[in-house]
Design a protein around this motif. Structure first.
Motif, PDB file in Angstrom:
ATOM      1  N   PRO A 157       0.795  -1.242   0.000  1.00  0.00           N
ATOM      2  CA  PRO A 157       0.000   0.000   0.000  1.00  0.00           C
ATOM      3  C   PRO A 157       0.820   1.282   0.000  1.00  0.00           C
ATOM      4  CG  PRO A 157      -0.965  -1.586   1.512  1.00  0.00           C
ATOM      5  CD  PRO A 157       0.328  -2.177   1.043  1.00  0.00           C
ATOM      6  N   THR A 158       2.049   1.231   0.500  1.00  0.00           N
ATOM      7  CA  THR A 158       2.865   2.451   0.539  1.00  0.00           C
ATOM      8  C   THR A 158       3.553   2.747  -0.790  1.00  0.00           C
ATOM      9  OG1 THR A 158       4.802   1.242   1.360  1.00  0.00           O
ATOM     10  CG2 THR A 158       3.303   2.154   3.014  1.00  0.00           C
ATOM     11  N   ASP A 159       3.456   1.835  -1.749  1.00  0.00           N
ATOM     12  CA  ASP A 159       4.123   2.031  -3.031  1.00  0.00           C
ATOM     13  C   ASP A 159       3.505   3.210  -3.772  1.00  0.00           C
ATOM     14  OD1 ASP A 159       4.799   1.524  -5.970  1.00  0.00           O
ATOM     15  OD2 ASP A 159       5.935  -0.067  -4.996  1.00  0.00           O
ATOM     16  N   ASP A 160       4.340   4.039  -4.397  1.00  0.00           N
ATOM     17  CA  ASP A 160       3.800   5.196  -5.140  1.00  0.00           C
ATOM     18  C   ASP A 160       3.313   4.817  -6.540  1.00  0.00           C
ATOM     19  OD1 ASP A 160       6.130   4.823  -6.608  1.00  0.00           O
ATOM     20  OD2 ASP A 160       7.070   6.690  -5.944  1.00  0.00           O
ATOM     21  N   LEU A 161       3.570   3.569  -6.958  1.00  0.00           N
ATOM     22  CA  LEU A 161       3.116   3.081  -8.261  1.00  0.00           C
ATOM     23  C   LEU A 161       3.636   3.948  -9.413  1.00  0.00           C
ATOM     24  CD1 LEU A 161      -0.596   2.089  -7.443  1.00  0.00           C
ATOM     25  CD2 LEU A 161       1.480   0.718  -7.187  1.00  0.00           C
ATOM     26  N   LEU A 162       4.798   4.521  -9.213  1.00  0.00           N
ATOM     27  CA  LEU A 162       5.363   5.433 -10.212  1.00  0.00           C
ATOM     28  C   LEU A 162       5.464   4.776 -11.581  1.00  0.00           C
ATOM     29  CD1 LEU A 162       6.838   8.020 -11.112  1.00  0.00           C
ATOM     30  CD2 LEU A 162       8.959   6.995 -10.220  1.00  0.00           C
ATOM     31  N   TYR A 163       6.005   3.556 -11.605  1.00  0.00           N
ATOM     32  CA  TYR A 163       6.236   2.911 -12.906  1.00  0.00           C
ATOM     33  C   TYR A 163       4.941   2.374 -13.507  1.00  0.00           C
ATOM     34  CZ  TYR A 163      11.122   3.712 -12.155  1.00  0.00           C
ATOM     35  OH  TYR A 163      12.331   4.338 -11.955  1.00  0.00           O
ATOM     36  N   HIS A 164       3.969   2.064 -12.683  1.00  0.00           N
ATOM     37  CA  HIS A 164       2.663   1.700 -13.230  1.00  0.00           C
ATOM     38  C   HIS A 164       2.037   2.906 -13.940  1.00  0.00           C
ATOM     39  CE1 HIS A 164       3.225  -1.562 -10.308  1.00  0.00           C
ATOM     40  NE2 HIS A 164       2.397  -2.265 -11.068  1.00  0.00           N
ATOM     41  N   LYS A 165       2.218   4.076 -13.349  1.00  0.00           N
ATOM     42  CA  LYS A 165       1.710   5.294 -13.990  1.00  0.00           C
ATOM     43  C   LYS A 165       2.428   5.552 -15.307  1.00  0.00           C
ATOM     44  CE  LYS A 165       0.430   7.710  -9.715  1.00  0.00           C
ATOM     45  NZ  LYS A 165       0.730   8.883  -8.856  1.00  0.00           N
ATOM     46  N   LYS A 166       3.738   5.364 -15.307  1.00  0.00           N
ATOM     47  CA  LYS A 166       4.514   5.596 -16.523  1.00  0.00           C
ATOM     48  C   LYS A 166       4.150   4.607 -17.624  1.00  0.00           C
ATOM     49  CE  LYS A 166       8.636   7.710 -14.448  1.00  0.00           C
ATOM     50  NZ  LYS A 166      10.117   7.632 -14.296  1.00  0.00           N
ATOM     51  N   LEU A 167       3.681   3.421 -17.231  1.00  0.00           N
ATOM     52  CA  LEU A 167       3.359   2.386 -18.204  1.00  0.00           C
ATOM     53  C   LEU A 167       1.963   2.536 -18.795  1.00  0.00           C
ATOM     54  CD1 LEU A 167       4.905  -0.676 -16.339  1.00  0.00           C
ATOM     55  CD2 LEU A 167       5.523   0.048 -18.650  1.00  0.00           C
ATOM     56  N   LEU A 168       1.119   3.349 -18.202  1.00  0.00           N
ATOM     57  CA  LEU A 168      -0.257   3.474 -18.661  1.00  0.00           C
ATOM     58  C   LEU A 168      -0.325   3.833 -20.146  1.00  0.00           C
ATOM     59  CD1 LEU A 168      -2.005   5.346 -15.697  1.00  0.00           C
ATOM     60  CD2 LEU A 168      -2.466   3.014 -16.493  1.00  0.00           C
ATOM     61  N   GLY A 169      -0.947   2.956 -20.909  1.00  0.00           N
ATOM     62  CA  GLY A 169      -1.128   3.198 -22.332  1.00  0.00           C
ATOM     63  C   GLY A 169       0.124   3.114 -23.172  1.00  0.00           C
ATOM     64  N   LYS A 170       1.236   2.681 -22.579  1.00  0.00           N
ATOM     65  CA  LYS A 170       2.515   2.687 -23.299  1.00  0.00           C
ATOM     66  C   LYS A 170       2.948   1.300 -23.786  1.00  0.00           C
ATOM     67  CE  LYS A 170       3.114   7.102 -22.600  1.00  0.00           C
ATOM     68  NZ  LYS A 170       4.047   7.581 -21.564  1.00  0.00           N
ATOM     69  N   THR A 171       2.267   0.258 -23.352  1.00  0.00           N
ATOM     70  CA  THR A 171       2.689  -1.094 -23.720  1.00  0.00           C
ATOM     71  C   THR A 171       1.524  -1.876 -24.307  1.00  0.00           C
ATOM     72  OG1 THR A 171       2.223  -1.843 -21.454  1.00  0.00           O
ATOM     73  CG2 THR A 171       4.496  -1.201 -21.961  1.00  0.00           C
ATOM     74  N   LYS A 172       1.857  -2.838 -25.129  1.00  0.00           N
ATOM     75  CA  LYS A 172       0.838  -3.713 -25.700  1.00  0.00           C
ATOM     76  C   LYS A 172       0.160  -4.528 -24.602  1.00  0.00           C
ATOM     77  CE  LYS A 172       0.152  -7.291 -29.233  1.00  0.00           C
ATOM     78  NZ  LYS A 172       0.807  -8.136 -30.265  1.00  0.00           N
ATOM     79  N   THR A 173       0.955  -4.970 -23.626  1.00  0.00           N
ATOM     80  CA  THR A 173       0.421  -5.682 -22.471  1.00  0.00           C
ATOM     81  C   THR A 173       0.051  -4.672 -21.392  1.00  0.00           C
ATOM     82  OG1 THR A 173       1.810  -7.633 -22.897  1.00  0.00           O
ATOM     83  CG2 THR A 173       0.904  -7.389 -20.677  1.00  0.00           C
ATOM     84  N   LYS A 174      -1.191  -4.690 -20.966  1.00  0.00           N
ATOM     85  CA  LYS A 174      -1.621  -3.774 -19.916  1.00  0.00           C
ATOM     86  C   LYS A 174      -1.033  -4.223 -18.582  1.00  0.00           C
ATOM     87  CE  LYS A 174      -5.757  -1.451 -18.160  1.00  0.00           C
ATOM     88  NZ  LYS A 174      -7.238  -1.311 -18.295  1.00  0.00           N
ATOM     89  N   VAL A 175      -0.482  -3.277 -17.826  1.00  0.00           N
ATOM     90  CA  VAL A 175       0.162  -3.602 -16.560  1.00  0.00           C
ATOM     91  C   VAL A 175      -0.601  -2.944 -15.416  1.00  0.00           C
ATOM     92  CG1 VAL A 175       2.292  -3.530 -15.211  1.00  0.00           C
ATOM     93  CG2 VAL A 175       2.406  -3.732 -17.714  1.00  0.00           C
ATOM     94  N   LEU A 176      -1.289  -3.755 -14.619  1.00  0.00           N
ATOM     95  CA  LEU A 176      -1.986  -3.294 -13.423  1.00  0.00           C
ATOM     96  C   LEU A 176      -1.240  -3.786 -12.193  1.00  0.00           C
ATOM     97  CD1 LEU A 176      -5.731  -3.926 -14.395  1.00  0.00           C
ATOM     98  CD2 LEU A 176      -4.434  -1.799 -14.559  1.00  0.00           C
ATOM     99  N   THR A 177      -1.758  -3.461 -11.035  1.00  0.00           N
ATOM    100  CA  THR A 177      -1.147  -3.906  -9.795  1.00  0.00           C
ATOM    101  C   THR A 177      -2.200  -4.559  -8.918  1.00  0.00           C
ATOM    102  OG1 THR A 177       0.167  -3.216  -7.868  1.00  0.00           O
ATOM    103  CG2 THR A 177      -1.525  -1.689  -8.637  1.00  0.00           C
ATOM    104  N   ALA A 178      -1.758  -5.148  -7.821  1.00  0.00           N
ATOM    105  CA  ALA A 178      -2.652  -5.709  -6.815  1.00  0.00           C
ATOM    106  C   ALA A 178      -2.278  -5.127  -5.457  1.00  0.00           C
ATOM    107  CB  ALA A 178      -2.544  -7.235  -6.784  1.00  0.00           C
ATOM    108  N   PHE A 179      -3.269  -4.898  -4.637  1.00  0.00           N
ATOM    109  CA  PHE A 179      -3.111  -4.277  -3.315  1.00  0.00           C
ATOM    110  C   PHE A 179      -2.772  -5.371  -2.303  1.00  0.00           C
ATOM    111  CE2 PHE A 179      -4.903  -2.436   0.618  1.00  0.00           C
ATOM    112  CZ  PHE A 179      -4.379  -1.149   0.573  1.00  0.00           C
ATOM    113  N   ARG A 180      -1.558  -5.323  -1.740  1.00  0.00           N
ATOM    114  CA  ARG A 180      -1.082  -6.387  -0.822  1.00  0.00           C
ATOM    115  C   ARG A 180      -0.755  -5.787   0.555  1.00  0.00           C
ATOM    116  NH1 ARG A 180       0.552 -11.930  -2.096  1.00  0.00           N
ATOM    117  NH2 ARG A 180       0.977 -12.863  -0.077  1.00  0.00           N
TER     118      ARG A 180
END
Length: 463
Positions: A158-181
């Motif tokens: 939960p403390t992760d800023d998800l910086l790289y998930h934000k950077k990946l939004l719409g940028k890759t053929k494979t969609k990259v989401l996260t899970a809340f752990r």
């Protein structure tokens, strides 16, 4: 002796037909893995097959240790080339182990290599695969695209800023989401608990001096994750006994934990119970799927964990958590009308049928397969574990409603595990048909296969 054969596990004309026609080319949704979003974003070309295989894979590390290989060649400072050679030495000796088949599939799918790897051809294989990595510019994103991966869910705190998930939004053929752990907020007995809670409070900009404040901070972070499109949560449940406690007792335990005081087993279980109930309510409120990973025995070899680190191959399975305790958890949430969609992943394979029955007992009109048995994971994601679940648990919970396979992996070459699952699924279905136990026709078999491999997971998680 022949090398890898394309008919692996497909031993009848019907099983081959079902796999080739309906399962083989379905896209992959890998809804639970431990890939690193930064590595996906940076998308650097791999150094060699040693790096691709041995940089993160604790399955291989554990196997190498059983052969007495020095840690220098496992997680130590040896080069990936040297590590590759040491692993190649033991691969032919891993008969019956899923690593053997996984590696064979990975060599075939990513490098077109059918022959077996061993000490005798390791140098030639190393040079050959390294050249192909360069020629094809093999990167994390290349691996996912080559494997027809539509979506992956990594796993973040939960403390992760998800910086790289934000950077990946719409940028890759494979969609990259996260899970809340949120496990780190549940393990109140750990030495670093108080420091972690303070970090959570800082990240959420909310007071965490009370248990209610803690849950508010976690809800704040859950909504932050939701903004990026995720509907997935993961909760690890080792050694859990359901213990009901009133708000004052939970608060007293929380304060003791913040003060780094020793907690009794009763207090730990009471806190975990209150925590999991609170998280279940949040998941229901905000439309998340609650995934419960039950039966982990973490850090069994404390000496080696202290020297090498957590999640490096020293975790085990355990049967300390009773099915009834998970049942009490589900029942309490149901009685409150706040049970979210839930997937149960029992690591203790001897209890898998009991969990299938439990899951069915909490399904209702809110959603199809509202509570269900998850794919065999971690130590169970092999041929025996998969077949056991198809044959045994399938008698107790409709196999056709399953959300299919996951990798639970840190390796970008792990997607053939989905292929292995699909092959075995088609063989199982063909066997049922050939025994005369199913005769509704191929159109229904097509629907079942495509649902289990792809459509169910999209519908269930709302991807």
């Amino acid at each position: 002796m022949q090398g890898f054969q394309e008919d692996l596990y497909l031993d009848t004309p019907l099983s081959k037909h079902l796999y080739a026609t309906y399962a083989k080319d379905m896209p992959i949704i890998d809804y639970h893995c431990h890939l690193v979003a930064q590595e996906i974003f940076e998308n650097e070309e791999f150094e060699d097959l040693g790096q691709m295989w041995l940089a993160h894979d604790h399955y291989k590390w554990r196997a190498m240790r059983t052969f007495g290989i020095d840690e220098m060649y496992i997680t130590g400072e040896a080069s990936f080339e040297e590590k590759f050679y040491r692993f190649a030495e033991i691969l032919p000796l891993l008969i019956g182990n899923p690593l053997y088949i996984w590696c064979a599939l990975e060599l075939k799918r990513y490098f077109g290599i059918s022959e077996p790897l061993g000490a005798d051809n390791a140098k030639e294989m190393y040079s050959r695969t390294k050249q192909m990595i360069r020629e094809n510019h093999m990167t994390p994103q290349w691996c996912m695209e080559t494997s027809n991966v539509e979506l992956v869910c990594t796993t973040e705190d939960p403390t992760d800023d998800l910086l790289y998930h934000k950077k990946l939004l719409g940028k890759t053929k494979t969609k990259v989401l996260t899970a809340f752990r949120p496990d780190n907020a549940m393990f109140c007995e750990r030495t670093g608990f108080a420091a972690y809670i303070q970090k959570l409070g800082s990240v959420s900009s909310l007071p965490v001096s009370t248990f209610r404040g803690l849950i508010d901070a976690l809800e704040n972070r859950l909504l932050y994750f939701k903004e990026l499109g995720t509907t997935v949560s993961d909760d690890g449940i080792p050694d859990f006994t359901y213990v009901a406690a009133d708000a004052k007792e939970v608060e007293d335990i929380y304060q003791k934990a913040l003060g780094n005081q020793d907690l009794s087993k009763h207090e730990i279980d009471a806190y975990r119970t209150a925590f999991l109930l609170a998280m279940g309510r949040l998941y229901h409120r905000h439309g998340f799927v609650m995934q419960l990973h039950v039966g982990t025995y973490l850090d069994a070899n404390t000496t080696r964990v202290a020297a090498i680190g957590q999640s490096t191959g020293f975790d085990c399975t355990d049967d300390a958590t009773k099915v009834k305790s998970i049942g009490f958890l589900l029942d309490t949430l149901t009685s409150e009308g706040v049970l979210p969609k839930t997937i149960l992943y029992p690591l203790d394979g001897t209890n898998i049928e009991n969990y299938a029955v439990l899951a069915a007992g909490f399904c209702d009109g809110d959603a199809k397969a509202k509570v269900q048995l998850g794919a065999p994971w971690w130590f169970n994601d092999q041929v025996y574990g998969l077949e056991r679940q198809f044959a045994a648990a399938g008698n107790l919970y409709p196999l056709s409603l399953s959300v299919g396979m996951l990798t639970d992996s840190r390796s970008f070459l792990s997607y053939p595990r989905h292929e292995l699952y699909r092959r075995l699924l088609c063989r199982f279905l063909a066997q049922v048909v050939e025994r005369g136990e199913y005769f509704s026709g191929e159109s229904y078999l097509k629907r079942i296969i495509e649902d289990v491999c792809y459509r169910n997971v999209k519908e269930y998680f709302g991807f």
